[in-house]
Design an enzyme around this catalytic site. Structure first.
Site, PDB file in Angstrom:
ATOM      1  N   GLU A  64      48.549  54.545  55.487  1.00 35.77           N
ATOM      2  CA  GLU A  64      48.964  53.259  54.905  1.00 35.77           C
ATOM      3  C   GLU A  64      47.844  52.645  54.063  1.00 35.77           C
ATOM      4  OE1 GLU A  64      51.036  50.424  57.257  1.00 35.77           O
ATOM      5  OE2 GLU A  64      52.375  51.904  58.169  1.00 35.77           O
ATOM      6  N   HIS A 120      46.858  48.539  63.822  1.00 36.00           N
ATOM      7  CA  HIS A 120      46.490  49.622  64.730  1.00 36.00           C
ATOM      8  C   HIS A 120      44.977  49.589  64.898  1.00 36.00           C
ATOM      9  CE1 HIS A 120      50.173  52.431  64.611  1.00 36.00           C
ATOM     10  NE2 HIS A 120      50.513  51.356  63.923  1.00 36.00           N
TER      11      HIS A 120
END
Length: 557
Positions: free
Chosen positions: A51, A323
């Site tokens: 990402e 994350h």
């Protein structure tokens, strides 16, 4: 002076949450991610990012890590890019972007998986001069689940993606290279997708190597509930379970009202280590192999693994991503060599030659008697079964081996070393364990369910196209008999918009859904073939694999 071969490789994987226009505080966070990578201890040698969608963010990270990670690759895929990047201390010799054959739908625009072209970014990284001094890195971000349980629309996609990943890993391992598979796999430990990777490729889940009793998912997952373990705390989930996602330490999982209390000039909000963590889970993985033990004179084993990048932005007070990172250190484990082994100079080149031992200094240090048969087996039996101990390394704490160890090895020692070498070669020829027949049946059931849904979608969208084509013709005819211009305008507007929507559905029916069904055919054949191989290996009668044109295959599809 030629650089010595590394005896340790530190790797890191991080989902950066860097979606343009969507992810909050994207630039500030990714800039800080680059800064933290640059000052990390131990310094990472290989970094896999997910990402990281914009090249501006990638260049920002590259600028800050250029002194420790001078090589890198940003991977391009589909319309918006796959968001994958690999950074390396050593040169990248080759790179490839493998697109997954099953990867979402163009109709799910706001989910975006199809538009970013999810797949596997691979890089062949050379860390030494020998033919087998290569790390093949595979970085991926599989399809997001969106739903859970029986309503999960994309479980077939993720299983197929795990299957394709396992084939890539197996091919790299068969070339004798050290294999690393990093990324956000959107799966929980020991799920079907997890088992597909570890059963069909000679790699291991590094976290479970050192934490074999770690959780199988969030505390409310049925499989985890069945273990009857206490609900973990936030600290325990990080330290023991590797829960880098959805835990209470991550500020992006806080309620909106609590997130508003963060920001420049505001006091830092802390989370107590004993906070109950029900949702924390492990979605980010480091899978690794051992490399060609016989060629390298040893193999790679996992020494350390932990959740990292848990710090917050120094000014904004937020977590650097939704994350946390997963960090691991692999260490090279030499194996004993018999007195009849070829010299390093005879192994350096030539057809059919193998690499010299990983480090001549390690070979000269002796100490081979400290490595027992279990340690040798650990290198090949599913890659690495245990972390190295102090006695596993060449040499002793006193800094060297005795003269007897170097020059006066008796026949018993030589015989032991020869047995270990023979066992090592035997282990290297063993295929990876196969899944039980029930797992293949589960995969086939997923395929058949998804086939029925895709065929239904193809039929419905095809009918939608023909219906709007008929409506458009009717509207054009009605224009001739329209008494007023505004009625004609409405008829033309309705017919134009309807035909446009119908044409899109017609193209989806003709192209997209048909291509997905073709990909599912290939996928099903591979699963049936693997099931037949597993049945034959287990003593069961092999299951015939259907070919194109078989009656049963035609009825199914």
């Amino acid at each position: 002076m030629e650089e010595e071969l590394p005896t340790e490789i530190s790797v890191l994987t991080l989902n950066c949450w860097g979606l343009k226009y969507i992810s909050k505080l994207r630039r500030e966070r990714l800039d800080e991610i680059g800064r933290q990578l640059a000052i990390a201890d131990p310094q990472p040698h290989i970094v896999a990012l997910q990402e990281c969608f914009t090249q501006d963010d990638y260049r920002s990270i590259r600028r800050q890590t250029r002194f420790i990670l001078p090589y890198g690759k940003f991977y391009h895929s589909a319309a918006f890019g796959g968001g994958l990047a690999i950074l390396s201390r050593w040169p990248i010799e080759e790179s490839t972007m493998f697109r997954y054959s099953l990867n979402g739908r163009p109709t799910a625009f706001w989910r975006g998986d199809w538009y970013v072209g999810k797949g596997v970014a691979s890089a062949k990284i050379r860390y030494g001069p020998g033919p087998k001094h290569i790390v093949e890195v595979f970085n991926t971000h599989t399809h997001s689940p969106y739903e859970h349980g029986p309503k999960d629309s994309y479980v077939c996609h993720r299983t197929a993606q795990a299957w394709e990943m396992s084939k890539l890993l197996r091919g790299a391992a068969e070339r004798g290279h050290l294999v690393l598979a990093l990324g956000d796999f959107n799966m929980v430990p020991l799920s079907l997708q997890h088992r597909v990777i570890t059963a069909h490729a000679p790699v291991r889940d590094s976290w479970r190597v050192l934490h074999p009793d770690s959780s199988l998912g969030p505390a409310d997952l049925p499989a985890e509930k069945a273990r009857r373990r206490p609900i973990p705390t936030a600290e325990f989930n990080l330290r023991e379970n590797g829960a880098a996602s959805d835990g209470p330490y991550n500020t992006w999982r806080w309620p909106k009202a609590q997130q508003k209390l963060l920001g420049p000039g505001k006091s830092e909000l802390t989370v107590a280590p004993d906070t109950i963590d029900i949702r924390g889970k492990r979605l980010d993985y480091i899978f690794a192999s051992t490399g060609d033990v016989s060629a390298l004179g040893g193999g790679w084993v996992v020494r350390r693994i932990n959740v990292g990048m848990t710090m917050r932005h120094p000014e904004l007070g937020c977590s650097l991503s939704d994350h946390f990172a997963v960090e691991a250190t692999l260490v090279f484990q030499p194996v004993p060599s018999s007195s009849s082994s070829p010299s390093p100079s005879s192994l350096s080149s030539g057809a059919g030659a193998v690499d010299p031992p990983h480090s001549e200094k390690e070979t000269a240090a002796g100490g081979g008697d400290d490595i027992d048969t279990n340690n040798v087996a650990a290198l090949h039996n599913g890659t690495y079964l245990q972390s190295p101990t102090a006695s596993s390394f060449r040499g002793s704490s006193s800094g060297g081996a005795s003269k007897t160890s170097l020059d006066g090895r008796d026949n018993a020692h030589i015989h032991t070393h020869t047995q270990q070498q023979q066992q090592l070669l035997a282990l290297s020829k063993q295929p990876p364990p196969l899944l039980p027949s029930s797992s293949y049946d589960e995969m086939l059931a997923q395929i058949h369910f998804y086939v029925r849904r895709e065929r239904s979608q193809r039929t419905w969208r095809g009918r939608h196209f023909f219906a709007w084509l008929a409506v458009t013709i009717g509207c054009l005819v009605a224009v001739w008999f329209s008494p007023h211009n505004y009625v004609s305008f409405i008829l033309m507007l309705v017919s134009s918009l309807g035909l446009t929507a119908g044409t899109i559905d017609g193209l989806l029916s003709l192209l997209f859904f048909r291509s997905e069904l073709q990909a599912l055919k290939e996928y099903e054949w591979e699963i049936r073939n693997a099931k037949a191989a597993a049945a034959a290996g287990g003593g069961e009668p092999p299951v015939p694999v259907l070919e194109d044109g078989d009656d049963l295959d035609d009825r199914e599809w």
